[in-house]
Scaffold this active site. Structure first.
Site, PDB file in Angstrom:
ATOM      1  N   GLU A 196      -4.043  -3.983   5.534  1.00  0.00           N
ATOM      2  CA  GLU A 196      -4.176  -2.653   4.923  1.00  0.00           C
ATOM      3  C   GLU A 196      -3.301  -2.561   3.683  1.00  0.00           C
ATOM      4  O   GLU A 196      -3.643  -1.877   2.725  1.00  0.00           O
ATOM      5  CB  GLU A 196      -3.777  -1.567   5.937  1.00  0.00           C
ATOM      6  CG  GLU A 196      -4.142  -0.141   5.518  1.00  0.00           C
ATOM      7  CD  GLU A 196      -3.137   0.519   4.598  1.00  0.00           C
ATOM      8  OE1 GLU A 196      -3.492   1.505   3.942  1.00  0.00           O
ATOM      9  OE2 GLU A 196      -1.973   0.039   4.518  1.00  0.00           O
ATOM     10  N   ASP A 234       0.120  -5.004   9.653  1.00  0.00           N
ATOM     11  CA  ASP A 234       0.847  -5.637   8.540  1.00  0.00           C
ATOM     12  C   ASP A 234       1.817  -4.658   7.899  1.00  0.00           C
ATOM     13  O   ASP A 234       1.698  -3.445   8.064  1.00  0.00           O
ATOM     14  CB  ASP A 234      -0.130  -6.183   7.489  1.00  0.00           C
ATOM     15  CG  ASP A 234      -1.020  -5.098   6.899  1.00  0.00           C
ATOM     16  OD1 ASP A 234      -1.537  -4.257   7.654  1.00  0.00           O
ATOM     17  OD2 ASP A 234      -1.184  -5.068   5.659  1.00  0.00           O
TER      18      ASP A 234
HETATM   19 ZN   LIG Z   1      -0.186   2.201   6.305  1.00  0.00          ZN
END
Ligand SMILES: [Zn+2]
Length: 478
Positions: A153, A90
């Site tokens: 994350e 992501d």
């Molecule tokens: Zn990162």
């Protein structure tokens, strides 16, 4: 013994490495709740990115698994022990001002420019190519290797939380999602709300103030616990002092202190604005906290009883107290440095709550239970209580652990540079592994362009990192 020239092997696959990285970067893998569904909890873009990397690994003959779209992994090798390489697919929103389109992955001056190039999609492809090289080399392995791909994350780390609920925790591993040489220790991170309700104030039955100059009606500063606030605003009701007099006092104060701000009169109230300097909350001493600086001025006035207690509390415990000194929780650790305290949010309402939101980062040699007990006792004296909003315990791998020493040796062999190890106040993905460190991809001296416009990875660095990761995977798993 076999010696592989890992860099040479990567060079042979350079074109494929670059075009695969570009292809991956062209997927806009941004959190998108509007397209979330079963199997794609963070939306279609991230789902597509996860499919992309799993497909790459599958084609290379690895065993892949999709864990509900929260995360996925690809495995090869054999043995009971497991080496983990954890990265994420992501990205953060691209923002404005790019000189080449953020999802075009154009090559400009030897760099691939795209959102996610350095954080963390370039390094994810580097890890995949590294793993492929090790696998294709046919060198014998005594352990299994697993590439783990997280998907949020950049938001809540729900990916790794969900993943490790059902999947095996690697024996040891690294994440290519920070800096070279190697980050082995990270402070504990605590976000706290420190609160005094109106009832709790009244419950103390403090005497009312004698002829106050003004009543503090409200005060607000900051929005995030991990940032030093650069703005603060207070509203006062003039009482013993006139509005003009209050304004003059504030202006004189600004003049003397060199602080920036302004005062104005509105509907019979006096509004005070203070400006500070915002920096990251991990090093609050480098900024200027507009909130506590404004309260420091209020300390020069006689205020109503509640504001008086609020101001004195702030002055004593939080004003320029970046290390928790007056709270009795300051602590310096040889390896990990000091406990730091950031007052990120302040809110005060005369008839409502008085609250602070603090970000406290502490080294591993000071247990949370120890400092939080002292903290609780100190703030109770002014009828404040605290609540933990978020807490991550300190993370540290012994510097003599083979994970650390092996990666240090690999780094030095590949770069010719010394591999000092780093302790930080922030958090890397490495802490989601029980025995995990952050290992690259940003080389020393390179500007950190993660989360910024025109994010890029240098193609030379992508190649070098891939070679380092290949040797690292091999040495850890052999
Ligand atoms: Zn990162």
């Amino acid at each position: 013994m076999t010696t592989m020239n890992w860099l040479q092997e990567v060079e042979k696959r350079k074109d494929d490495l670059i075009s695969t990285t570009q292809g991956f970067l062209r997927i806009k893998s941004l959190l998108d709740p509007s397209t979330a569904r079963e199997g794609a909890p963070f939306g279609e873009g991230i789902r597509e990115a996860l499919d992309f990397v799993l497909e790459q690994c599958k084609q290379a003959g690895m065993t892949v698994k999709d864990v509900g779209g929260y995360a996925g992994h690809a495995e090869f090798g054999q043995g009971s022990e497991l080496i983990g390489v954890l990265s994420h697919v992501d990205v953060v929103p691209e923002g404005d001002g790019w000189t080449s389109p953020p999802y075009a992955a154009e090559i400009v001056d030897g760099k691939i420019v795209a959102r996610g190039a350095i954080d963390d999609k370039g390094p994810t492809i580097a890890a995949i190519f590294a793993a492929k090289l090790v696998k294709e080399s046919g060198l014998p392995l005594s352990k299994r290797v697993r590439l783990i791909f997280g998907t949020d994350e950049e938001s809540g780390w729900q990916c790794v939380k969900t993943y490790f609920e059902t999947e095996e925790m690697p024996t040891m591993g690294f994440t290519p999602d920070a800096d070279f040489p190697l980050i082995y220790a990270e402070k504990g991170l605590t976000d706290l709300t420190v609160l005094q309700t109106h009832e709790a104030f009244l419950g103390q039955q403090l005497p009312s103030a004698d002829s106050p100059a003004a009543q503090l009606l409200e005060l607000a500063s900051g929005r995030r616990m991990n940032m030093v606030p650069d703005k603060a605003e207070a509203r006062l009701l003039p009482m013993g002092m006139g509005a003009e007099e209050l304004i003059q006092a504030y202006e004189a104060y600004l003049n003397d202190s060199g602080m920036k701000g302004k005062a104005e009169c509105s509907n019979g109230h006096v509004l005070l604005h203070m400006e500070g300097v915002s920096v990251h909350g991990m090093d609050p001493g480098k900024g200027v906290n507009a909130g506590t600086e404004l309260i420091h001025f209020l300390g020069t006035l006689t205020l109503d009883a509640r504001a008086d207690q609020f101001v004195r509390f702030t002055e004593q415990y939080l004003y320029r107290q970046h290390y928790g000194e007056a709270l009795g929780i300051s602590h310096h650790d040889e390896e990990m440095g000091p406990l730091t305290l950031n007052t990120g949010v302040i809110q005060y309402e005369a008839d409502g709550d008085a609250l602070f939101q603090l970000n406290i980062r502490y080294p591993h040699s000071l247990p949370f239970e120890k400092w939080s007990a002292i903290f609780k006792e100190r703030i109770a004296q002014a009828a404040f209580v605290f609540e933990v909003v978020e807490h991550l315990r300190p993370h540290r791998v012994d510097p003599n652990h083979p994970l650390v020493t092996t990666l240090q040796r690999v780094y030095t062999e590949q770069t010719g540079l010394e591999a000092g190890i780093i302790a930080i106040g922030g958090a890397t993905y490495g802490r989601s592994l029980d025995v995990g460190v952050a290992f690259g991809p940003l080389f020393p001296g390179r500007p950190d362009c993660a989360h910024q416009r025109d994010e890029y990875i240098l193609i030379d660095d992508l190649i070098k990192a891939t070679a380092i990761y290949a040797q690292a995977i091999y040495e850890l798993a052999k």
